[in-house]
Scaffold this motif. Sequence first.
Motif, PDB file in Angstrom:
ATOM      1  N   UNK A 159      97.232   7.811  79.545  1.00 48.33           N
ATOM      2  CA  UNK A 159      97.961   7.536  80.795  1.00 48.33           C
ATOM      3  C   UNK A 159      96.997   7.490  81.979  1.00 48.33           C
ATOM      4  N   UNK A 160      95.711   7.597  81.697  1.00 52.35           N
ATOM      5  CA  UNK A 160      94.713   7.568  82.760  1.00 52.35           C
ATOM      6  C   UNK A 160      93.750   6.402  82.626  1.00 52.35           C
ATOM      7  N   UNK A 161      92.819   6.326  83.562  1.00 49.71           N
ATOM      8  CA  UNK A 161      91.722   5.347  83.529  1.00 49.71           C
ATOM      9  C   UNK A 161      90.427   6.130  83.358  1.00 49.71           C
ATOM     10  N   UNK A 162      89.600   5.660  82.434  1.00 50.81           N
ATOM     11  CA  UNK A 162      88.326   6.324  82.154  1.00 50.81           C
ATOM     12  C   UNK A 162      87.249   5.708  83.050  1.00 50.81           C
ATOM     13  N   UNK A 173      87.764   1.759  82.339  1.00 49.43           N
ATOM     14  CA  UNK A 173      88.432   1.294  81.118  1.00 49.43           C
ATOM     15  C   UNK A 173      89.798   1.950  80.992  1.00 49.43           C
ATOM     16  N   UNK A 174      90.767   1.192  80.478  1.00 49.94           N
ATOM     17  CA  UNK A 174      92.089   1.771  80.200  1.00 49.94           C
ATOM     18  C   UNK A 174      92.688   1.059  78.994  1.00 49.94           C
ATOM     19  N   UNK A 175      93.500   1.806  78.237  1.00 49.12           N
ATOM     20  CA  UNK A 175      94.155   1.234  77.060  1.00 49.12           C
ATOM     21  C   UNK A 175      95.469   1.965  76.819  1.00 49.12           C
ATOM     22  N   UNK A 176      96.442   1.242  76.253  1.00 50.79           N
ATOM     23  CA  UNK A 176      97.690   1.885  75.849  1.00 50.79           C
ATOM     24  C   UNK A 176      97.875   1.814  74.338  1.00 50.79           C
ATOM     25  N   UNK A 207      77.781  10.216  83.839  1.00 51.05           N
ATOM     26  CA  UNK A 207      78.932  11.029  84.235  1.00 51.05           C
ATOM     27  C   UNK A 207      80.199  10.266  83.882  1.00 51.05           C
ATOM     28  N   UNK A 208      81.132  10.920  83.199  1.00 49.94           N
ATOM     29  CA  UNK A 208      82.374  10.254  82.803  1.00 49.94           C
ATOM     30  C   UNK A 208      83.551  11.176  83.070  1.00 49.94           C
ATOM     31  N   UNK A 209      84.669  10.579  83.501  1.00 47.44           N
ATOM     32  CA  UNK A 209      85.864  11.362  83.798  1.00 47.44           C
ATOM     33  C   UNK A 209      87.084  10.466  83.578  1.00 47.44           C
ATOM     34  N   UNK A 210      88.185  11.064  83.104  1.00 48.06           N
ATOM     35  CA  UNK A 210      89.444  10.326  82.953  1.00 48.06           C
ATOM     36  C   UNK A 210      90.441  10.892  83.953  1.00 48.06           C
ATOM     37  N   UNK A 211      90.981  10.010  84.807  1.00 48.47           N
ATOM     38  CA  UNK A 211      91.900  10.440  85.861  1.00 48.47           C
ATOM     39  C   UNK A 211      93.275   9.796  85.662  1.00 48.47           C
ATOM     40  N   UNK A 212      94.348  10.518  85.987  1.00 46.01           N
ATOM     41  CA  UNK A 212      95.698   9.950  85.817  1.00 46.01           C
ATOM     42  C   UNK A 212      95.865   8.652  86.604  1.00 46.01           C
ATOM     43  N   UNK A 213      96.522   7.674  85.980  1.00 48.56           N
ATOM     44  CA  UNK A 213      96.751   6.391  86.650  1.00 48.56           C
ATOM     45  C   UNK A 213      97.531   6.582  87.948  1.00 48.56           C
ATOM     46  N   UNK A 255      92.165  14.397  83.282  1.00 43.39           N
ATOM     47  CA  UNK A 255      92.814  14.464  81.969  1.00 43.39           C
ATOM     48  C   UNK A 255      91.762  14.923  80.963  1.00 43.39           C
ATOM     49  N   UNK A 256      92.038  16.024  80.301  1.00 42.75           N
ATOM     50  CA  UNK A 256      91.037  16.611  79.409  1.00 42.75           C
ATOM     51  C   UNK A 256      91.122  16.017  78.010  1.00 42.75           C
ATOM     52  N   UNK A 257      89.980  15.914  77.360  1.00 47.50           N
ATOM     53  CA  UNK A 257      89.910  15.381  76.001  1.00 47.50           C
ATOM     54  C   UNK A 257      88.848  14.303  75.916  1.00 47.50           C
ATOM     55  N   UNK A 258      88.556  13.868  74.703  1.00 46.51           N
ATOM     56  CA  UNK A 258      87.546  12.822  74.495  1.00 46.51           C
ATOM     57  C   UNK A 258      88.224  11.460  74.494  1.00 46.51           C
ATOM     58  N   UNK A 259      87.852  10.626  75.450  1.00 47.98           N
ATOM     59  CA  UNK A 259      88.470   9.295  75.548  1.00 47.98           C
ATOM     60  C   UNK A 259      88.023   8.456  74.353  1.00 47.98           C
ATOM     61  N   UNK A 260      88.916   7.609  73.813  1.00 47.05           N
ATOM     62  CA  UNK A 260      88.540   6.800  72.640  1.00 47.05           C
ATOM     63  C   UNK A 260      87.278   5.970  72.879  1.00 47.05           C
ATOM     64  N   UNK A 261      86.518   5.784  71.815  1.00 48.62           N
ATOM     65  CA  UNK A 261      85.310   4.959  71.892  1.00 48.62           C
ATOM     66  C   UNK A 261      85.732   3.492  71.911  1.00 48.62           C
ATOM     67  N   UNK A 262      86.089   3.011  73.100  1.00 52.61           N
ATOM     68  CA  UNK A 262      86.677   1.676  73.225  1.00 52.61           C
ATOM     69  C   UNK A 262      85.681   0.558  72.959  1.00 52.61           C
TER      70      UNK A 262
END
Length: 389
Positions: A159-162, A173-176, A207-213, A255-262
Amino acid sequence: MKLVCSQTELNSALQLVSRAVASRPTHPVLANVLLTADAGTDRLSLTGFDLSLGIQTSLPASVDTSGAVTLPARLFGEIVSRLSSDSPITLTTDDSGEQVELTSLSGSYQMRGMPADDFPDLPLVENGTAVKLDPAALVRALRSTLFASSSDEAKQLLTGVHLRFDQTRLEAASTDGHRLAVLSVDDALQDAIANEEAPDAEGSAGLAVTLPARSLREVERLMAGWKGSDPVSLFFERGQVVVLAADQMVTSRTLEGTYPNYRQLIPESFSRTMALDRRAFVASLERIAVLADQHNNVVRIISDPSKGLIQISADAQDVGSGSESLPAQIEGEEVQIAFNVRYVLDGLKAMDAERIVLSCNAPTTPAILSPADDGAGLTYLVMPVQIRS
């Protein structure tokens, strides 16, 4: 607290911060906006905060007496929006600090607030990493990716953008799970970020972070209406990001966790490509979508290399069917591939190129939409829909 300010500026500020006010607050004060008047700087600061997203802005005011109070965001906003824009607003609190009177040419209104001490503090990042970004680059990155994030709260990370910062480059990057949008912007950062971190799952450091859309939509809205060209500051600390632009601030949890290797989802080469006019493609798809929407949103695309045409069609059972042809520069053998028309339109509308390329290998493998003339532009991956012959 006593001050005088412009109705127009107060109304705009209220509309901005109200986006961060909880619609179903867990505590009554979270339905309020915090007003803080400072006689030293002659400014009125407004804050909305739902414990996840926080927005703060300030406006010039003639402050007689400093002070702070919280007022019901919805009621306060509706009253201010209806007051005359020709008249300044005088805002006064009583001795208890909780009864507020609003006065303008239109009349006067009284509201009961809650003590400012009850309002939660916005998170401040003091020891984290700071990044200075070009505002236009940030807006471009967000507009190109926000639409592809998931709305399914069960897939919270999606639900976020990486956002990835590497040297002076920003990648968003973002994916559903059905489509993926990736945009890289070179020279987006004012100061290079050293690759001090260990490589992550994608094999690159930085540096990488995923934030809520939801939070990033507010940042994008704030940046789009921002007239300045000064860099935007992002401050990162574990679990929290603060975005600062002039006198406006947005805070958001991460948003915590490892974002998929897109990156590994994007095919390295393609056996079939179709280059065509983006606007004509969008117009055809929107017409065909009238029928596709009646059934399952599926459109079929068939390439005809011998004629240099692609055919776009939809078949809505018991309703009707339709097809259109468009000229295209086709390489590779004929292919018949089907997509959710809404996914394809979303990606095409996020691009501003005159010509786009649709690349694929087979009817069941990922297809890529990208600008024909910009190798570093938006890469948009769409999973095809399997169709019966």
